[in-house]
Write an enzyme that holds these catalytic residues in place. Structure first.
Site, PDB file in Angstrom:
ATOM      1  N   LYS A  70       5.706   5.560  -1.196  1.00 58.42           N
ATOM      2  CA  LYS A  70       6.539   6.328  -0.259  1.00 58.42           C
ATOM      3  C   LYS A  70       8.027   6.101  -0.478  1.00 58.42           C
ATOM      4  O   LYS A  70       8.847   6.913  -0.067  1.00 58.42           O
ATOM      5  CB  LYS A  70       6.187   5.952   1.187  1.00 58.42           C
ATOM      6  CG  LYS A  70       4.969   6.693   1.704  1.00 58.42           C
ATOM      7  CD  LYS A  70       4.866   6.563   3.199  1.00 58.42           C
ATOM      8  CE  LYS A  70       3.649   7.341   3.692  1.00 58.42           C
ATOM      9  NZ  LYS A  70       3.310   6.963   5.074  1.00 58.42           N
ATOM     10  N   ASP A 129      -4.024   0.922   8.584  1.00 62.92           N
ATOM     11  CA  ASP A 129      -2.952   1.897   8.402  1.00 62.92           C
ATOM     12  C   ASP A 129      -2.990   2.932   9.539  1.00 62.92           C
ATOM     13  O   ASP A 129      -1.974   3.215  10.174  1.00 62.92           O
ATOM     14  CB  ASP A 129      -3.131   2.573   7.024  1.00 62.92           C
ATOM     15  CG  ASP A 129      -2.004   3.514   6.676  1.00 62.92           C
ATOM     16  OD1 ASP A 129      -0.905   3.390   7.260  1.00 62.92           O
ATOM     17  OD2 ASP A 129      -2.211   4.383   5.802  1.00 62.92           O
ATOM     18  N   HIS A 145       0.800  -1.230   0.000  1.00 65.84           N
ATOM     19  CA  HIS A 145       0.000   0.000   0.000  1.00 65.84           C
ATOM     20  C   HIS A 145       0.830   1.277   0.000  1.00 65.84           C
ATOM     21  O   HIS A 145       0.470   2.263  -0.609  1.00 65.84           O
ATOM     22  CB  HIS A 145      -1.047  -0.005   1.139  1.00 65.84           C
ATOM     23  CG  HIS A 145      -0.502   0.320   2.494  1.00 65.84           C
ATOM     24  ND1 HIS A 145       0.124  -0.603   3.288  1.00 65.84           N
ATOM     25  CD2 HIS A 145      -0.481   1.482   3.192  1.00 65.84           C
ATOM     26  CE1 HIS A 145       0.486  -0.029   4.423  1.00 65.84           C
ATOM     27  NE2 HIS A 145       0.138   1.238   4.390  1.00 65.84           N
ATOM     28  N   ASP A 146       1.958   1.268   0.681  1.00 69.47           N
ATOM     29  CA  ASP A 146       2.765   2.493   0.769  1.00 69.47           C
ATOM     30  C   ASP A 146       3.994   2.464  -0.137  1.00 69.47           C
ATOM     31  O   ASP A 146       4.927   3.231   0.090  1.00 69.47           O
ATOM     32  CB  ASP A 146       3.216   2.709   2.221  1.00 69.47           C
ATOM     33  CG  ASP A 146       2.275   3.626   2.982  1.00 69.47           C
ATOM     34  OD1 ASP A 146       1.418   4.276   2.334  1.00 69.47           O
ATOM     35  OD2 ASP A 146       2.395   3.710   4.213  1.00 69.47           O
ATOM     36  N   HIS A 199      -6.008   3.888  -0.258  1.00 67.29           N
ATOM     37  CA  HIS A 199      -5.953   3.618   1.184  1.00 67.29           C
ATOM     38  C   HIS A 199      -6.003   4.871   2.061  1.00 67.29           C
ATOM     39  O   HIS A 199      -6.034   4.765   3.281  1.00 67.29           O
ATOM     40  CB  HIS A 199      -4.739   2.742   1.533  1.00 67.29           C
ATOM     41  CG  HIS A 199      -3.417   3.441   1.388  1.00 67.29           C
ATOM     42  ND1 HIS A 199      -2.734   3.515   0.204  1.00 67.29           N
ATOM     43  CD2 HIS A 199      -2.660   4.103   2.290  1.00 67.29           C
ATOM     44  CE1 HIS A 199      -1.605   4.178   0.383  1.00 67.29           C
ATOM     45  NE2 HIS A 199      -1.541   4.560   1.634  1.00 67.29           N
TER      46      HIS A 199
HETATM   47 FE   LIG Z   1      -0.141   5.613   2.974  1.00 66.86          FE
END
Ligand SMILES: [Fe+2]
Length: 368
Positions: free
Chosen positions: A180, A258, A176-177, A230
């Protein structure tokens, strides 16, 4: 009143309890190997704790240590992942992320293998017995993704989602991240308040992540949507699309996990919050509240091996958790009527008039 003299003993195999790094006494027997981020051995099990270790372990983000003593005799915490398994999982997911960042061919077989490590583990335990499995002291994106994936898997099961969907949700959570990883680290890990511009940059990560995975056909559409959505919220106040409640339940699960994991975790500017505090905040957030309740029901506030104070003033160690009511475990008393006294058990499933008053981080000391 007698002093508490807890002998540090090498007890039965597998006997251990949690002690926070601030409270662990010099001379305590370490019950399990302590590994560093790279997976190498820091402290071998059965070694004695020395004062010099405290600062060092804290610097490495280790907040709890499993020790073996008189109190932990016969107490065996149920653990989802051993430190070695956790380490291996982190290495694998890191490799997958790097493959995606470098736009190389994605190995879908290994991606599925990572996902099934988690989904299989989830089937084997009854509830979320291990807060330590969440790894609450790590700033790494992949460690966060693994923890969120574990939480999401448990929430899926609690909400009776089938295996196929659960697998897609866990896979989405694992990635999901990923966006980043291409956001500058100095913005991502900034210890002080972010400027509006910096926050706007961080807010691009769901779309960046989606861009990274969208062309891979083997990656399930639901997992892709989880990466993109998300940060969406029930009332449409989220980003990047401002979608409201119409997103898939799997997306809502990852969105809530999260938030839970971020609040439970230590940050450079604050310590992680307690489960109670996190639930209170999550109740006010624009998250799906059914999902919030499902997550709440899978978090074990008093895992086996933790020290609790009962409403009648007795103090004990949690011996067993019961999935149907995680608030009411079986407790083995170690302190009663102001005295240290090992022995009788209180099963809160049966003794309904007694309840847990608080989670203690220590065993009280009394003067001789
Ligand atoms: Fe996130």
């Amino acid at each position: 009143v007698k002093a508490i003299k807890v002998k540090a003993i090498r007890g039965e195999k597998g006997s251990m309890r949690y002690v926070s790094i601030d409270k662990i006494k010099v001379g305590s027997i370490i019950a399990d190997d302590i590994l560093n981020e790279g997976g190498s051995l820091l402290l071998k099990k059965e070694s004695q704790f020395k004062e010099a270790y405290r600062k060092k372990l804290k610097e490495l983000g280790i907040t709890y240590v499993l020790i073996d003593d008189e109190i932990s005799k016969g107490i065996t915490p149920t653990r989802l992942l051993t430190p070695v398994q956790r380490q291996a999982l982190e290495e694998d997911i890191k490799n997958e992320f790097e493959t995606l960042i470098n736009r190389m061919e994605v190995d879908y077989t290994s991606m599925r293998a990572i996902t099934s490590v988690i989904t299989e583990k989830i089937k084997s335990v009854e509830a979320f017995y291990e807060m330590v499995d969440l790894k609450l002291n790590d700033q790494d994106t992949y460690a966060h993704c693994i923890s969120v994936a574990i939480m999401a898997g448990f929430a899926c099961r609690r909400l009776y989602l089938n295996e196929e969907i659960t697998e897609k949700v866990v896979m989405g959570a694992l990635f999901h991240d990923i966006g980043k990883t291409i956001i500058p680290k100095d913005i991502l890990n900034k210890p002080s308040q972010l400027t509006k511009e910096e926050f706007d940059i961080i807010k691009t990560h769901p779309e960046l992540g989606y861009e990274m995975i969208k062309e891979y056909n083997e990656f399930p559409p639901l997992s892709k949507v989880i990466v993109l959505c998300h940060h969406e919220r029930e009332d449409g106040s989220g980003y990047p699309l401002g979608k409201g409640a119409e997103v898939h339940l799997g997306v809502k699960i990852v969105a809530a996990c999260d938030v839970f994991h971020a609040l439970l975790s230590d940050r450079p500017y604050r310590q992680g919050l307690s489960i109670e505090e996190v639930i209170e905040i999550a109740r006010k957030e624009k998250l799906n509240q059914e999902v919030v309740s499902a997550i709440e029901a899978t978090l074990v506030k008093y895992p086996v091996g933790s020290i609790v104070e009962l409403s009648n003033g007795e103090i004990g160690i949690v011996k067993e958790n019961f999935y149907q009511d995680l608030e009411r475990p079986e407790v083995r008393i170690i302190f009663s009527n102001g005295k240290y006294k090992m022995g009788h058990r209180v099963n809160l499933q049966e003794e309904k008039e007694i309840y847990i008053a608080k989670n203690l981080d220590y065993i009280p000391e009394v003067d001789e």
